[in-house]
Design an enzyme around this catalytic site. Sequence first.
Site, mmCIF file in Angstrom:
data_model
loop_
_atom_site.group_PDB
_atom_site.id
_atom_site.type_symbol
_atom_site.label_atom_id
_atom_site.label_comp_id
_atom_site.label_asym_id
_atom_site.label_seq_id
_atom_site.Cartn_x
_atom_site.Cartn_y
_atom_site.Cartn_z
ATOM 1 N N LYS A 20 0.836 -1.212 0.000
ATOM 2 C CA LYS A 20 0.000 0.000 0.000
ATOM 3 C C LYS A 20 0.870 1.261 0.000
ATOM 4 C CE LYS A 20 -2.301 -1.053 3.824
ATOM 5 N NZ LYS A 20 -1.707 -2.345 4.198
ATOM 6 N N ARG A 75 -9.622 0.481 8.916
ATOM 7 C CA ARG A 75 -9.157 -0.885 9.158
ATOM 8 C C ARG A 75 -10.170 -1.702 9.942
ATOM 9 N NH1 ARG A 75 -3.166 0.229 8.966
ATOM 10 N NH2 ARG A 75 -2.063 -1.714 9.229
ATOM 11 N N ARG A 89 11.763 -6.449 5.288
ATOM 12 C CA ARG A 89 11.577 -5.005 5.108
ATOM 13 C C ARG A 89 12.415 -4.201 6.114
ATOM 14 N NH1 ARG A 89 5.612 -2.694 3.948
ATOM 15 N NH2 ARG A 89 5.246 -2.506 6.163
ATOM 16 N N ARG A 138 11.396 -2.583 11.878
ATOM 17 C CA ARG A 138 10.386 -2.091 12.803
ATOM 18 C C ARG A 138 10.096 -3.143 13.865
ATOM 19 N NH1 ARG A 138 5.729 -0.041 8.763
ATOM 20 N NH2 ARG A 138 4.493 -1.209 10.282
ATOM 21 N N ARG A 170 -0.295 -9.473 13.399
ATOM 22 C CA ARG A 170 -0.899 -8.418 12.563
ATOM 23 C C ARG A 170 -1.748 -9.027 11.454
ATOM 24 N NH1 ARG A 170 4.004 -5.074 10.654
ATOM 25 N NH2 ARG A 170 2.511 -3.819 9.499
HETATM 26 P P1 AMP Z 1 0.876 0.190 9.097
HETATM 27 O O1 AMP Z 1 2.167 0.901 8.928
HETATM 28 O O2 AMP Z 1 -0.241 0.751 8.270
HETATM 29 O O3 AMP Z 1 1.002 -1.305 8.944
HETATM 30 O O4 AMP Z 1 0.426 0.439 10.619
HETATM 31 C C1 AMP Z 1 1.249 0.063 11.706
HETATM 32 C C2 AMP Z 1 0.410 -0.081 12.961
HETATM 33 O O5 AMP Z 1 -0.233 1.161 13.265
HETATM 34 C C3 AMP Z 1 -0.707 -1.099 12.872
HETATM 35 O O6 AMP Z 1 -0.271 -2.425 13.115
HETATM 36 C C4 AMP Z 1 -1.641 -0.589 13.986
HETATM 37 O O7 AMP Z 1 -1.132 -0.913 15.270
HETATM 38 C C5 AMP Z 1 -1.544 0.923 13.825
HETATM 39 N N1 AMP Z 1 -2.546 1.433 12.868
HETATM 40 C C6 AMP Z 1 -2.332 1.992 11.649
HETATM 41 N N2 AMP Z 1 -3.477 2.338 11.053
HETATM 42 C C7 AMP Z 1 -4.472 1.988 11.913
HETATM 43 C C8 AMP Z 1 -5.880 2.068 11.868
HETATM 44 N N3 AMP Z 1 -6.532 2.577 10.809
HETATM 45 N N4 AMP Z 1 -6.580 1.589 12.939
HETATM 46 C C9 AMP Z 1 -5.958 1.083 14.016
HETATM 47 N N5 AMP Z 1 -4.621 0.965 14.123
HETATM 48 C C10 AMP Z 1 -3.876 1.421 13.084
#
Ligand code: AMP
Length: 216
Positions: free
Chosen positions: A13, A88, A127, A162, A173
Amino acid sequence: MRIVLLGAPGAGKGTVSKLITAKNGAVQISTGDMLRKEMKDGSALGRKAEDYIKRGDLVPDGVILDMMKERLQQPDCSTGFILDGFPRTIPQAEALTALFEALEIELDGAVDIDVPRDVLMGRLTSRRTCSNGACQAIYNVISNPTKDGVHCDKCGSPVVQREDETEEAISHRLATYDEKTLPLIEFYSAQKLLIKINGNQNPEKVFDELMRSLKK
Ligand code: AMP
């Protein structure tokens, strides 16, 4: 262009969003990047989100929705946006629909970037991300390493794995994605907004397929 990017962690994404921004000008709004920046800055919001993120759990809907209501009303959104990693959950998607109605914004599509599970696992464990919260460039130790293997090519800060990209956190996740985010496919399909794209190809091709689908 006003789109939502669905797709599991590791589906690409962020990479596709950056291509769209470069070629189309629509602003990328990544809730993950925003939260990591808040954590790095040590803000109250960052401290609230930190434990959830490290465990690979979702941050509570209320926290995300407050953050996004403010973000979506900033002036740069008027030229178009890509929502990367939001919504999400079903409550987030319902709140977003209501917010769009209130702001008289029409969504062009909800794009599901589809990638097989074993490919996602491989991508996420290899990554690396730039540790500079304002940069957050993404690399891959196998397919896209930095020039010296240690520092970001763009800003020179160290690149790191990360904390939520260890195998254990990733499995969690992906399970969270299946439980909380997968139902959004049905949600947007019912609204005739769903666009499915093959994410198991190089990012330029994913971008081309997405642009073709949006024009239809
Ligand atoms: P990402 O980089 O998009 O994978 O997001 C990393 C982490 O941020 C996720 O595993 C969640 O803990 C939190 N996060 C990001 N976007 C959301 C969302 N829309 N709702 C809830 N938690 C989020």
